[in-house]
Write a protein that holds these residues in place. Structure first.
Motif, short mmCIF file in Angstrom:
data_model
loop_
_atom_site.label_atom_id
_atom_site.label_comp_id
_atom_site.label_asym_id
_atom_site.label_seq_id
_atom_site.Cartn_x
_atom_site.Cartn_y
_atom_site.Cartn_z
N PRO A 1 -0.30 -7.90 1.88
CA PRO A 1 0.78 -7.89 0.90
C PRO A 1 0.60 -8.96 -0.18
N GLN A 2 1.08 -8.64 -1.40
CA GLN A 2 1.03 -9.66 -2.45
C GLN A 2 2.10 -10.72 -2.23
N SER A 3 3.22 -10.29 -1.66
CA SER A 3 4.16 -11.30 -1.18
C SER A 3 4.95 -10.70 -0.03
N VAL B 1 -16.36 3.58 -14.51
CA VAL B 1 -15.22 3.69 -13.60
C VAL B 1 -15.01 2.48 -12.69
N ARG B 2 -16.05 1.79 -12.31
CA ARG B 2 -15.85 0.66 -11.41
C ARG B 2 -16.65 -0.55 -11.86
N PRO B 3 -16.34 -1.07 -13.06
CA PRO B 3 -17.13 -2.21 -13.55
C PRO B 3 -17.08 -3.39 -12.59
N GLY C 1 0.83 -3.84 -4.47
CA GLY C 1 0.44 -2.91 -5.52
C GLY C 1 -1.08 -2.79 -5.56
N TYR C 2 -1.56 -1.65 -6.00
CA TYR C 2 -2.99 -1.51 -6.21
C TYR C 2 -3.34 -2.18 -7.53
N PRO C 3 -4.59 -2.63 -7.66
CA PRO C 3 -4.96 -3.34 -8.89
C PRO C 3 -4.59 -2.52 -10.14
#
Ligand SMILES: Nc1ncnc2c1ncn2[C@@H]1O[C@H](COP(=O)(O)OP(=O)(O)OP(=O)(O)O)[C@@H](O)[C@H]1O
Ligand SMILES: Nc1ncnc2c1ncn2[C@@H]1O[C@H](COP(=O)(O)OP(=O)(O)OP(=O)(O)O)[C@@H](O)[C@H]1O
Ligand SMILES: [Mg+2]
Ligand SMILES: [Mg+2]
Lengths: 244, 308, 219, 244
Positions: free
Chosen positions: A62-64, B203-205, A18-20
């Motif tokens: 990958p995160q997992s 936007v990008r802290p 996943g993206y943050p």
């Protein structure tokens, strides 16, 4: 499943990414690509195709779950070895072209792998010729048309003579005759596995034998390309109307 | 403030050249350790970015437009003055070699002034200022803006001194002239740096350094008074003759803009201002923005959290 | 015209310019010799005269502002000296074929680490400049106009967006480079030929001779 | 030709354009677009489609010949007025998006033309909703997938409510269901003329009535789209094989 002893070229197991600050785009992906396969990756805009492909080459981790390339797990330590095997073509051709001229761009990979300048140059020119770009060899990428840029990016990847080829929407911006020509070029390459993300159902029908559909973060369909293309109700169900 | 060839005496050119070379060597060592293999691309990009950003012109106030110089901004986004020194040195090398902007023999001095003094003054001011303003990340843009403005002025003072030592321009002419025009450039620099950073904070802290502990209470007025008096004395030394005459002569068209619009091999990029505002300036506008600058500083003092 | 490699041309230009830069102020005779060399250089490279003049004109205005307060004699020497340096560098620049920054930059005598940054910056520069142009173009097509406040906001946003975009871009380009086997140094080959080295040595000695001579007491 | 008195929306006469130091890409182009027309511009990669479109909006100025927009000749003086009428979508969606977030990007045009921020915001949100991008409104463009970026670019153009719409390969990177949806959106817009450069023969068959083929710097074919698509030999002749 005839020969269980062959190491799969690419093996993905329970991959989650996943993206943050978002819910995961890929929620447990598993599949295996055997030597000799030509595979299409389908899915709606935003389904996560590009994200998945970038995970296969360690551009995203990958995160997992795990990715194995020719039997070796993809990790920081094995990354450069795996990348040596893989030719990866970004969805946006601009990301691929970064040298002052496209000739230098095509020579870049071979030169990095230690090929003498003269030999690399000849190979690059031969490839540019194949893609009818020789007359533009000394232009910079932004002086090419959109389709020409795509072709230059493909040439730069093929110059590496990779064992595995991963293409993200390679026909984007190509005219019909180039789509035809590209299909021919791909069919003649001595490459172990080709994996292609695409929205061009017609084209993948002519270039791949197996198709995966990515939806809701999972591989939902894994079928023979020809079968899938005939199965209108499945396609409609995944919102991939074949006449469009 | 790019010094052209032939305006520095050999001793000055050589001395600043050696100083710059030494600092670059140290910087190379430092950044290699901290950034690893990624260093070259990231540095290369930041450098190119500073270069490209210099081409987006900005309305500042009263009809002036300016553009970024970028030293302070680079040090904040790269998180290290060493890395910023490298990036800015590269900008000057490319500018002098490929754009004929700034002399080859003056390269050492130019790097020394803007890539070294400019960056380090800004860097040293940045953290105390941010703490002075309450320490929160949201104060970073203001702090960096002020630091950027002052660092440009500091760099111009060095430049004036070098010209004077070289015997090219006497100090009593060089100092007010250089400082005068660079107060204006500095204001623009400060506004842009602050503006870009407020955008990044939004936007990008994650790209920016975090909170800073607040300063000891008793230090606040001391640092504040020092800074303000520093700024005021700069104004005093340059007013009226320097600012006035330089403004009139140059029309605030600063040198870098000229060079890039010149028909160098890159002329086909057609780099022009976003909007074709005449750059000629009313002194009133300049004064106005100077007052705003002071006022912003004062207000920031007032609005800062009472205690943290 | 003899075919000189671009890095070699750059090195020659730099040598002469450094020689001129370090001359004694007021040594008119030696400046004259250098001037002749510069003219010869620009004729030989066939620098386009018109553009060259425009450029030097623009520089002259700026330079004279700096130099004029110092009396005629001194000022004119400083100006002429600067102009000769500019003439040499610009002759080199204006005859540079397109997209050869990279190649030219390889000619710079720099430490390896810095060389790498300079080369990469040269590369990204072209990409970014094109990007800036396109951003502006697009903004104009959508009618960029309005109050100063709005313009200021719009352009600050654009610089900010440009930074994020370039960062993203840099990451992708970097990834693309890694995939193609980049390990921290660009494949370069700027080894000079023995003949070039010889000529460079001759030039360095000549320049050194002229510059040192300018300090002598000949009159 | 029924009504000769109507001013053509776009009129191009003997347009010649070349990039510096190259032989001209466009060598005498003439055509006329009447109000109500939906026109496709076809041609191989590198034929000059994008170049032609950019000439129509004054991003490039012809070396000879002229372009008239709603009867007014395109010149430096009339440029901004003409541009006010035209929505132009670049081939590369990245070129279109330059503000910090896509919401601001979509608001950008209307704001420049003096629309109050609140109103512009509402319009932008409605458009983003149409393109199912509302949840991404506060993301920056490079955090979107390729297709989503394309959609955002289209939204930014439609926000201008242009009288003339010029699209350069709008379906590039869109999945089949989006191609279908886009066709529907375009058919419902109250727009005078739509001109679309594309390689997607199937899609232009469903969205345009007239098609031009650009080859060797000239408009070689100007026909009803349906007729052209049936005429396989002409298509093959211009190297546009319809099955690819
Ligand atoms: N850098 C990023 N940060 C945050 N979210 C992202 C980022 N890149 C992509 N996404 C999101 O992740 C999802 C998957 O994106 P991805 O690019 O993998 O889609 P895709 O299947 O390749 O689509 P397309 O067919 O349009 O190329 C999308 O919803 C997108 O908005
Ligand atoms: N900036 C430029 N400088 C020089 N030549 C250019 C430039 N841009 C495009 N060209 C050349 O002009 C020709 C036409 O380009 P154009 O982009 O108009 O093609 P196109 O028909 O849009 O192709 P595509 O279908 O690939 O987008 C191409 O051969 C291209 O190489
Ligand atoms: Mg994708
Ligand atoms: Mg095009």
């Amino acid at each position: 499943m005839t020969n269980l002893k062959v190491t799969p070229t690419i093996e993905v197991q329970d991959l989650v990414f996943g993206y943050p600050q978002q819910k995961p785009v890929l929620q447990g992906i598993s599949f295996t690509l055997q030597p000799g396969e030509r595979v299409a990756l389908l899915g709606l805009t935003g389904a996560g195709k590009s994200t998945l492909l970038e995970n296969l080459i360690g551009l995203k981790m990958p995160q997992s779950g795990e990715v194995r390339v020719q039997g070796t797990k993809l990790e920081q330590a094995t990354l450069s070895q795996a990348r040596r095997q893989i030719g990866f073509c970004f969805q946006d051709a601009n990301d691929q072209l970064f040298m002052p001229t496209i000739l230098e761009d095509v020579m870049f990979g071979p030169r990095n792998y230690g090929m003498p300048a003269e030999v690399a140059r000849d190979r690059a020119l031969a490839l540019l010729d194949e893609f009818r770009l020789v007359e533009f060899a000394n232009r910079s990428a932004h002086e090419l048309s959109g389709g020409q840029r795509r072709l230059a990016a493909l040439a730069a990847i093929l110059a590496l003579e990779p064992a595995i080829l991963i293409l993200d929407e390679p026909t984007n911006g190509l005219d019909p005759s180039w789509r035809r020509h590209l299909a021919k070029v791909l069919s003649q390459l001595p490459i172990e596995v080709i994996l292609i993300a695409s929205h061009d159902l017609n084209w993948i029908g002519k270039t791949t034998q197996r198709a995966l559909i990515l939806a809701d973060g999972q591989i939902r369909v894994d079928e023979q390309t020809q079968e899938l293309l005939k199965d209108r109700s499945t396609l409609e169900h995944y919102n991939l109307p074949p006449d469009w | 403030m790019h010094i052209p060839d032939g305006f520095l005496s050999p001793p000055v050119a050589i001395a600043t050249g050696i100083a710059s070379a030494a600092v670059i060597a140290v910087a190379l060592n430092r950044t290699r350790a901290s950034l690893g293999l990624r260093q070259a691309p990231v540095m290369g990009l930041t450098t190119a970015f500073v270069f490209a950003a210099q081409m987006i012109n900005f309305p500042v106030a009263g009809g002036t437009s300016g553009h970024l110089l970028g030293g302070a901004l680079a040090s904040v986004v790269l998180g290290s003055p060493w890395a910023a020194t490298l990036a800015m040195s590269t900008v000057f090398i490319i500018q002098s070699v490929l754009f004929a902007d700034g002399g080859i023999t003056a390269l050492g001095a130019n790097i020394f002034n803007m890539g070294l003094v400019g960056i380090w003054v800004g860097w040293w001011l940045l953290q105390p200022l941010q703490r002075l303003l309450g320490g929160s990340r949201n104060r970073l843009p203001l702090a960096a803006g002020i630091a950027a403005a002052l660092s440009v002025v500091a760099a111009s003072i060095c430049c004036a001194i070098e010209l004077a030592i070289s015997g090219t321009v006497p100090l009593n002419i060089a100092l007010p002239a250089m400082v005068g025009i660079h107060i204006l450039i500095g204001i623009g620099e400060g506004l842009i740096t602050g503006g870009v950073l407020s955008y990044l904070v939004k936007v990008r802290p994650d790209l920016l350094p975090g909170e800073q502990p607040q300063l000891q209470k008793w230090l606040v007025p001391v640092v504040g008074v020092l800074l303000i008096s520093g700024v005021l004395s700069l104004f005093a030394s340059s007013w009226p003759d320097g600012l006035d005459s330089v403004a009139e002569k140059y029309g605030f068209k600063d040198k870098e803009a000229v060079a890039i619009q010149n028909p160098t091999p890159f002329a086909d990029y057609g780099v022009k201002g976003l909007e074709e505002q005449p750059i000629g300036t009313s002194i009133a506008g300049v004064l106005g923005s100077a007052v705003c600058f002071g006022a912003a500083f004062g207000i920031a003092q007032l609005v800062k959290p009472k205690d943290a | 015209m003899l075919k000189l490699s671009i890095p070699f041309r750059l090195r020659l230009s730099l040598t002469i310019v450094i020689g001129i830069g370090f001359m004694k102020t007021g040594a008119w005779l030696w400046l004259g010799i250098y001037g002749a060399i510069a003219l010869f250089w620009s004729l030989w490279l066939r620098a386009p005269l018109r553009t060259l003049l425009q450029l030097l004109g623009a520089e002259l205005i700026f330079l004279s502002l700096l130099a004029l307060p110092q009396g005629w004699e001194r000022a004119s020497f400083l100006l002429l000296r600067s102009l000769i340096c500019l003439l040499i560098m610009n002759s080199f620049l204006l005859t540079l074929p397109p997209h050869s920054f990279g190649i030219a930059l390889k000619g710079l005598p720099l430490p390896a680490g810095l060389q790498e940054i300079v080369l990469l910056a040269g590369q990204y520069l072209e990409i970014l400049l094109a990007e800036v142009t396109r951003m502006k173009r697009s903004a104009q097509l959508r009618g960029l106009s309005g109050t100063v406040g709005w313009l200021r906001y719009a352009s600050a946003s654009m610089i900010g967006a440009l930074y994020l975009r370039s960062l993203d871009r840099a990451e992708r380009v970097h990834a693309a480079m890694m995939i193609r086997g980049y390990k921290g140094s660009l494949p370069t080959d700027s080894k000079s030929t023995p003949k070039e080295r010889l000529w460079l040595t001759v030039t360095i000695l000549t320049a050194a001779g002229l510059t040192i001579a300018s300090y002598g007491n000949w009159a």
